[in-house]
Design a protein around this motif. Structure first.
Motif, PDB file in Angstrom:
ATOM      1  N   SER A  28       0.487  60.648  31.292  1.00  9.14           N
ATOM      2  CA  SER A  28       1.232  60.153  30.129  1.00  9.14           C
ATOM      3  C   SER A  28       2.565  60.862  29.907  1.00  9.14           C
ATOM      4  O   SER A  28       3.409  60.377  29.150  1.00  9.14           O
ATOM      5  CB  SER A  28       0.378  60.259  28.867  1.00  9.14           C
ATOM      6  OG  SER A  28       0.050  61.608  28.581  1.00  9.14           O
ATOM      7  N   GLY A  67       5.697  58.853  30.145  1.00 12.77           N
ATOM      8  CA  GLY A  67       6.127  58.099  28.976  1.00 12.77           C
ATOM      9  C   GLY A  67       6.877  58.931  27.956  1.00 12.77           C
ATOM     10  O   GLY A  67       7.511  58.396  27.048  1.00 12.77           O
ATOM     11  N   ARG A 103      -4.208  57.262  37.187  1.00  9.65           N
ATOM     12  CA  ARG A 103      -3.003  57.137  36.356  1.00  9.65           C
ATOM     13  C   ARG A 103      -2.348  55.772  36.511  1.00  9.65           C
ATOM     14  O   ARG A 103      -1.174  55.587  36.167  1.00  9.65           O
ATOM     15  CB  ARG A 103      -2.028  58.249  36.737  1.00  9.65           C
ATOM     16  CG  ARG A 103      -2.571  59.643  36.487  1.00  9.65           C
ATOM     17  CD  ARG A 103      -1.732  60.733  37.103  1.00  9.65           C
ATOM     18  NE  ARG A 103      -1.778  60.691  38.564  1.00  9.65           N
ATOM     19  CZ  ARG A 103      -1.261  61.617  39.365  1.00  9.65           C
ATOM     20  NH1 ARG A 103      -0.676  62.675  38.847  1.00  9.65           N
ATOM     21  NH2 ARG A 103      -1.327  61.502  40.676  1.00  9.65           N
ATOM     22  N   ASP A 124      -2.459  52.785  34.979  1.00  3.25           N
ATOM     23  CA  ASP A 124      -1.829  52.089  33.850  1.00  3.25           C
ATOM     24  C   ASP A 124      -0.584  52.810  33.354  1.00  3.25           C
ATOM     25  O   ASP A 124       0.403  52.168  32.972  1.00  3.25           O
ATOM     26  CB  ASP A 124      -2.832  51.930  32.700  1.00  3.25           C
ATOM     27  CG  ASP A 124      -3.907  50.903  33.015  1.00  3.25           C
ATOM     28  OD1 ASP A 124      -3.805  50.246  34.070  1.00  3.25           O
ATOM     29  OD2 ASP A 124      -4.844  50.759  32.205  1.00  3.25           O
ATOM     30  N   GLU A 125      -0.614  54.156  33.349  1.00  6.04           N
ATOM     31  CA  GLU A 125       0.563  54.901  32.908  1.00  6.04           C
ATOM     32  C   GLU A 125       1.750  54.633  33.836  1.00  6.04           C
ATOM     33  O   GLU A 125       2.885  54.465  33.378  1.00  6.04           O
ATOM     34  CB  GLU A 125       0.256  56.401  32.887  1.00  6.04           C
ATOM     35  CG  GLU A 125      -0.803  56.821  31.901  1.00  6.04           C
ATOM     36  CD  GLU A 125      -0.398  56.565  30.457  1.00  6.04           C
ATOM     37  OE1 GLU A 125       0.791  56.796  30.124  1.00  6.04           O
ATOM     38  OE2 GLU A 125      -1.254  56.147  29.666  1.00  6.04           O
ATOM     39  N   CYS A 151       3.075  51.129  33.228  1.00  8.15           N
ATOM     40  CA  CYS A 151       3.838  51.097  31.973  1.00  8.15           C
ATOM     41  C   CYS A 151       5.256  51.607  32.217  1.00  8.15           C
ATOM     42  O   CYS A 151       6.238  51.014  31.759  1.00  8.15           O
ATOM     43  CB  CYS A 151       3.157  51.956  30.908  1.00  8.15           C
ATOM     44  SG  CYS A 151       1.761  51.161  30.088  1.00  8.15           S
ATOM     45  N   ALA A 199       0.125  48.256  28.114  1.00  4.99           N
ATOM     46  CA  ALA A 199      -0.018  49.383  27.184  1.00  4.99           C
ATOM     47  C   ALA A 199      -1.237  49.217  26.282  1.00  4.99           C
ATOM     48  O   ALA A 199      -1.521  48.120  25.795  1.00  4.99           O
ATOM     49  CB  ALA A 199       1.239  49.512  26.331  1.00  4.99           C
ATOM     50  N   TYR A 257      -4.552  56.846  23.050  1.00  2.23           N
ATOM     51  CA  TYR A 257      -3.849  58.036  22.579  1.00  2.23           C
ATOM     52  C   TYR A 257      -4.355  58.493  21.218  1.00  2.23           C
ATOM     53  O   TYR A 257      -4.774  57.688  20.392  1.00  2.23           O
ATOM     54  CB  TYR A 257      -2.353  57.744  22.504  1.00  2.23           C
ATOM     55  CG  TYR A 257      -1.809  57.160  23.789  1.00  2.23           C
ATOM     56  CD1 TYR A 257      -1.488  57.969  24.866  1.00  2.23           C
ATOM     57  CD2 TYR A 257      -1.650  55.777  23.920  1.00  2.23           C
ATOM     58  CE1 TYR A 257      -1.020  57.432  26.045  1.00  2.23           C
ATOM     59  CE2 TYR A 257      -1.180  55.224  25.098  1.00  2.23           C
ATOM     60  CZ  TYR A 257      -0.866  56.059  26.159  1.00  2.23           C
ATOM     61  OH  TYR A 257      -0.412  55.520  27.339  1.00  2.23           O
ATOM     62  N   TYR A 262       7.102  54.928  25.042  1.00  3.44           N
ATOM     63  CA  TYR A 262       6.231  53.788  24.780  1.00  3.44           C
ATOM     64  C   TYR A 262       6.419  53.324  23.338  1.00  3.44           C
ATOM     65  O   TYR A 262       6.490  52.120  23.062  1.00  3.44           O
ATOM     66  CB  TYR A 262       4.768  54.160  25.010  1.00  3.44           C
ATOM     67  CG  TYR A 262       4.412  54.528  26.441  1.00  3.44           C
ATOM     68  CD1 TYR A 262       5.340  54.421  27.478  1.00  3.44           C
ATOM     69  CD2 TYR A 262       3.139  54.999  26.758  1.00  3.44           C
ATOM     70  CE1 TYR A 262       5.011  54.763  28.769  1.00  3.44           C
ATOM     71  CE2 TYR A 262       2.798  55.346  28.052  1.00  3.44           C
ATOM     72  CZ  TYR A 262       3.744  55.234  29.052  1.00  3.44           C
ATOM     73  OH  TYR A 262       3.407  55.571  30.341  1.00  3.44           O
TER      74      TYR A 262
END
Length: 290
Positions: free
Chosen positions: A159, A162, A190, A192-193, A196, A212, A217, A225
């Protein structure tokens, strides 16, 4: 390195039989070698142009001729230290100019090589500090920064990309997004991160919104983001992180107000006018990236 250069200087003194006061002449050959072997361009060690070698050779010849001319003056043997000092300073300046001409002075390359070393040593924060406030970058540096961001420990693996990706200049968004998508295909943890981040680099807000997931989180969501969600006017983000959403909405409003003041100016003027305050925001990237 210094000891080696001194050894070469002493050997040079013996070879050319320099027994006068022109001590700087001893460093002509070390200066040449130092420039030659620091001319690495990222691929080849001796990467200098023919012009650089010719100019350097002329300077070295001039250096030796100057030393011979000075040696003929009795003034050098008269015990007066000032001309000795001045002439040695002149000769050393010529020697250092050879090193400068042959050596690689590409600061971007130097930063890139240092980043590679830090990445190999898992010094990820150090990687991200190198060139932090420089506008020059290249694809290799962008890739190494992404690797460092994704490798930093986090409650949500990856993350940090982001939170930090748009703190740095991005020269070729298409190339970076392609690199990110290739990484995502081989990184299930990782995945999806990374996707994104790729969508944001592409300025694909709808694609970002489809990937997202704010429920991943706790406390806050990665800042870029959230800035993208402000652009999307996301009710989900507004409900989940009201304070952060309000802060970023106010920042976006400030950005739009600054843009409005220069709305009738050319594009480059608008970029420059908002750069200092907003260039590390996704709002600026979204409006001005190529």
């Amino acid at each position: 390195g210094t000891m080696l250069l001194d050894t070469i200087a002493l050997s040079s003194r013996a070879i050319i039989r320099n027994k006068g006061f022109m001590y700087a002449v001893d460093y002509a050959i070390p200066a040449l070698l130092l420039g030659a072997f620091t001319g690495y361009d990222g691929q080849n060690m001796l990467s200098q142009t023919a012009t650089a070698w010719i100019v350097s050779s002329v300077i070295l010849i001039l250096m030796f001729l100057t030393a011979l001319a000075i040696k003929s003056y009795r003034l050098m043997h008269a015990g007066n230290i000032k001309p000795v000092f001045a002439m040695n300073l002149l000769l050393m300046t010529l020697a250092l100019s050879v090193t400068a001409i042959l050596g690689n002075t590409d600061e971007t390359l130097h930063r890139k090589l240092l980043m590679e070393r830090c990445l190999e040593q898992s010094k990820y924060e150090n990687v991200l500090e190198i060139g932090r406030h420089e506008e020059e970058s290249d694809a290799d540096m962008e890739h190494m920064r992404v690797k460092a961001m994704l490798s930093l420990p986090s409650d949500v693996p990856g993350s940090h990309v982001g939170d930090r990706l748009f703190q740095y200049p991005i020269g070729n968004g298409k190339a970076l997004s392609a690199y990110l998508r290739n990484m995502a295909s081989a990184d299930s943890l990782r995945h999806d991160e990374i996707l994104c981040a790729a969508a944001l680099v592409e300025r694909d807000l709808q694609g970002f919104d489809s990937i997202a997931d704010v429920s991943r989180y706790q406390g806050t969501i990665p800042i870029y983001y959230m800035q993208a969600m402000v652009l999307l006017d996301s009710e989900e983000a507004k409900a989940a992180f009201p304070e952060q959403y309000r802060t970023e909405s106010e920042r976006y409003e400030s950005f739009m107000n600054a843009l409005e003041k220069v709305a009738d100016k050319p594009l480059q003027y608008r970029k420059n006018a908002t750069f200092i305050e907003f260039h590390e925001t996704y709002y600026w990237y979204y409006n001005f990236s190529l």
